[in-house]
Write a protein that holds these residues in place. Sequence first.
Motif, PDB file in Angstrom:
ATOM      1  N   PRO A   1       1.220  -0.851  -0.061  1.00  0.00           N
ATOM      2  CA  PRO A   1      -0.035   0.293   0.009  1.00  0.00           C
ATOM      3  C   PRO A   1       0.743   1.211  -0.614  1.00  0.00           C
ATOM      4  CG  PRO A   1      -0.278  -1.409   2.752  1.00  0.00           C
ATOM      5  CD  PRO A   1       0.805  -1.714   1.069  1.00  0.00           C
ATOM      6  N   THR A   2       0.351   2.313  -0.177  1.00  0.00           N
ATOM      7  CA  THR A   2       0.795   3.382  -0.187  1.00  0.00           C
ATOM      8  C   THR A   2      -0.015   4.656  -0.481  1.00  0.00           C
ATOM      9  OG1 THR A   2       0.970   3.660  -3.211  1.00  0.00           O
ATOM     10  CG2 THR A   2       3.405   2.913  -1.976  1.00  0.00           C
ATOM     11  N   HIS A   3       0.480   5.209   0.044  1.00  0.00           N
ATOM     12  CA  HIS A   3      -0.217   7.038   0.608  1.00  0.00           C
ATOM     13  C   HIS A   3      -0.587   7.502  -0.320  1.00  0.00           C
ATOM     14  CE1 HIS A   3      -2.514   9.843   3.390  1.00  0.00           C
ATOM     15  NE2 HIS A   3      -3.165   9.476   2.138  1.00  0.00           N
ATOM     16  N   GLY A   4      -1.948   8.102  -1.347  1.00  0.00           N
ATOM     17  CA  GLY A   4      -1.972   8.935  -2.420  1.00  0.00           C
ATOM     18  C   GLY A   4      -0.743   8.192  -3.923  1.00  0.00           C
ATOM     19  N   LEU A   5      -1.154   6.403  -3.223  1.00  0.00           N
ATOM     20  CA  LEU A   5      -0.603   5.542  -4.927  1.00  0.00           C
ATOM     21  C   LEU A   5       0.833   5.893  -5.874  1.00  0.00           C
ATOM     22  CD1 LEU A   5      -1.845   2.760  -5.370  1.00  0.00           C
ATOM     23  CD2 LEU A   5      -2.382   3.777  -7.453  1.00  0.00           C
ATOM     24  N   THR A   6       1.321   6.960  -4.692  1.00  0.00           N
ATOM     25  CA  THR A   6       2.584   7.532  -5.485  1.00  0.00           C
ATOM     26  C   THR A   6       3.827   6.243  -5.642  1.00  0.00           C
ATOM     27  OG1 THR A   6       4.104   6.997  -2.907  1.00  0.00           O
ATOM     28  CG2 THR A   6       3.132   9.182  -3.736  1.00  0.00           C
ATOM     29  N   GLU A   7       4.156   5.269  -5.209  1.00  0.00           N
ATOM     30  CA  GLU A   7       4.630   3.992  -5.703  1.00  0.00           C
ATOM     31  C   GLU A   7       6.002   4.813  -5.915  1.00  0.00           C
ATOM     32  OE1 GLU A   7       3.555   1.001  -8.692  1.00  0.00           O
ATOM     33  OE2 GLU A   7       1.528   2.265  -8.977  1.00  0.00           O
ATOM     34  N   GLN A   8       6.477   5.199  -4.988  1.00  0.00           N
ATOM     35  CA  GLN A   8       7.994   6.068  -4.181  1.00  0.00           C
ATOM     36  C   GLN A   8       8.917   5.171  -5.020  1.00  0.00           C
ATOM     37  OE1 GLN A   8       5.325   5.024  -2.574  1.00  0.00           O
ATOM     38  NE2 GLN A   8       6.247   4.727  -0.766  1.00  0.00           N
ATOM     39  N   TRP A   9       8.783   3.451  -6.139  1.00  0.00           N
ATOM     40  CA  TRP A   9      10.052   2.615  -5.632  1.00  0.00           C
ATOM     41  C   TRP A   9      10.944   2.977  -6.520  1.00  0.00           C
ATOM     42  CZ3 TRP A   9       6.132   1.392  -2.033  1.00  0.00           C
ATOM     43  CH2 TRP A   9       5.121   0.693  -2.328  1.00  0.00           C
ATOM     44  N   LYS A  10      12.093   2.577  -5.914  1.00  0.00           N
ATOM     45  CA  LYS A  10      13.028   2.042  -7.541  1.00  0.00           C
ATOM     46  C   LYS A  10      14.391   0.686  -6.501  1.00  0.00           C
ATOM     47  CE  LYS A  10      13.386   4.361 -10.967  1.00  0.00           C
ATOM     48  NZ  LYS A  10      12.028   4.698 -11.818  1.00  0.00           N
TER      49      LYS A  10
ATOM     50  N   GLY B   1       5.210  14.813  -2.380  1.00  0.00           N
ATOM     51  CA  GLY B   1       5.215  16.818  -2.408  1.00  0.00           C
ATOM     52  C   GLY B   1       4.858  16.708  -1.520  1.00  0.00           C
ATOM     53  N   THR B   2       3.924  18.033  -1.394  1.00  0.00           N
ATOM     54  CA  THR B   2       3.279  18.593   0.254  1.00  0.00           C
ATOM     55  C   THR B   2       2.408  17.660   0.722  1.00  0.00           C
ATOM     56  OG1 THR B   2       1.859  19.908  -1.272  1.00  0.00           O
ATOM     57  CG2 THR B   2       4.665  20.970  -0.203  1.00  0.00           C
ATOM     58  N   LYS B   3       1.598  16.781   0.302  1.00  0.00           N
ATOM     59  CA  LYS B   3       0.500  16.289   0.567  1.00  0.00           C
ATOM     60  C   LYS B   3       0.743  14.968   1.243  1.00  0.00           C
ATOM     61  CE  LYS B   3      -3.959  14.255  -1.627  1.00  0.00           C
ATOM     62  NZ  LYS B   3      -3.555  13.167  -1.689  1.00  0.00           N
ATOM     63  N   ILE B   4       1.309  14.710   0.829  1.00  0.00           N
ATOM     64  CA  ILE B   4       1.606  13.022   2.013  1.00  0.00           C
ATOM     65  C   ILE B   4       3.177  13.228   2.763  1.00  0.00           C
ATOM     66  CG2 ILE B   4       2.315  10.342   1.515  1.00  0.00           C
ATOM     67  CD1 ILE B   4      -0.004  11.409   0.326  1.00  0.00           C
ATOM     68  N   PRO B   5       3.230  13.341   3.791  1.00  0.00           N
ATOM     69  CA  PRO B   5       5.148  13.172   4.332  1.00  0.00           C
ATOM     70  C   PRO B   5       5.427  12.009   4.278  1.00  0.00           C
ATOM     71  CG  PRO B   5       2.138  13.257   6.054  1.00  0.00           C
ATOM     72  CD  PRO B   5       2.047  12.636   4.607  1.00  0.00           C
ATOM     73  N   GLU B   6       6.508  12.517   3.961  1.00  0.00           N
ATOM     74  CA  GLU B   6       8.341  11.649   3.927  1.00  0.00           C
ATOM     75  C   GLU B   6       7.795  10.696   4.970  1.00  0.00           C
ATOM     76  OE1 GLU B   6      11.697  11.698   5.240  1.00  0.00           O
ATOM     77  OE2 GLU B   6      12.482  11.357   3.455  1.00  0.00           O
TER      78      GLU B   6
ATOM     79  N   GLU C   1       5.242   8.442   6.071  1.00  0.00           N
ATOM     80  CA  GLU C   1       3.991   7.298   5.046  1.00  0.00           C
ATOM     81  C   GLU C   1       5.092   6.599   3.891  1.00  0.00           C
ATOM     82  OE1 GLU C   1       0.632   9.108   5.040  1.00  0.00           O
ATOM     83  OE2 GLU C   1       0.294   9.869   6.881  1.00  0.00           O
ATOM     84  N   GLU C   2       5.848   7.583   2.975  1.00  0.00           N
ATOM     85  CA  GLU C   2       6.294   6.983   1.765  1.00  0.00           C
ATOM     86  C   GLU C   2       7.714   6.202   2.723  1.00  0.00           C
ATOM     87  OE1 GLU C   2       6.795  10.041  -1.191  1.00  0.00           O
ATOM     88  OE2 GLU C   2       5.695   9.033  -2.261  1.00  0.00           O
ATOM     89  N   VAL C   3       7.963   7.232   3.406  1.00  0.00           N
ATOM     90  CA  VAL C   3       9.492   5.325   4.780  1.00  0.00           C
ATOM     91  C   VAL C   3       8.488   4.155   5.012  1.00  0.00           C
ATOM     92  CG1 VAL C   3      10.309   4.848   6.218  1.00  0.00           C
ATOM     93  CG2 VAL C   3      10.612   7.436   4.561  1.00  0.00           C
TER      94      VAL C   3
END
Length: 197
Positions: free
Chosen positions: A42-51, A108-113, A115-117
Amino acid sequence: MLPATTALIRRRRSIKPVDMDPAREVDRALLTELIENATWAPTHGLTEQWKFHVFQADARHDLVQIMQETYRATTSVAEFREDKLKKMGETPLLAPVVIACVMERNGGTKIPEIEEVEAFACALQNLQLSATAAGLGCYWSSPPLLQTPMFHDWLGLRPADRCLGLIYLGWPKPNLTWPRSVRQPVENKIVWHVKKA
Ligand SMILES: Cc1cc2nc3c(=O)[nH]c(=O)nc-3n(C[C@H](O)[C@H](O)[C@H](O)COP(=O)(O)O)c2cc1C
């Protein structure tokens, strides 16, 4: 009540590279499936922040080189340890696969860091459980040098991106005794709040 899921979760152990079979490759289709399972976290905002930067074969030597150069350049004389430097030169070559896990800051500014971690940790647990299900050993390593600008530049990270770990993957050596672990009784970790009218 969930025997298969419970058994898989409790079987996953950190298997150190020294216990992996360096000669046995992990095929790309399986690696791709593990990583794809990671991306189903799951990712808040579906940012899919991975590489996922996958190092195999001789590319592991490049990883060793930058890790050692970074350690030398960023460690104070008081903290510098020759044995650590030597181990850094050996460990990535003991595992057939090393994945540098990069969190691309997309929220960005919407999803706190944080939460991405957090979502990234969910992804890496998916990856580790999938590896365990396949019979692979895996281990999450987080040396401080992963946080340095020097290592970030080498991986091509943008300023807000982070490298959250190295995942070592490999088939366990045939004679490996699977490690055991313990957890505290779950009762110590639960506070039940139940109010009935
Ligand atoms: C975010 C994170 C970072 C970790 N970094 C390291 C590390 O740098 N070195 C290490 O030996 N283990 C590291 N580990 C693995 C833990 O030491 C290991 O999960 C713990 O000892 C429990 O063992 P188990 O994984 O077999 O249950 C890390 C685990 C996590 C979740």
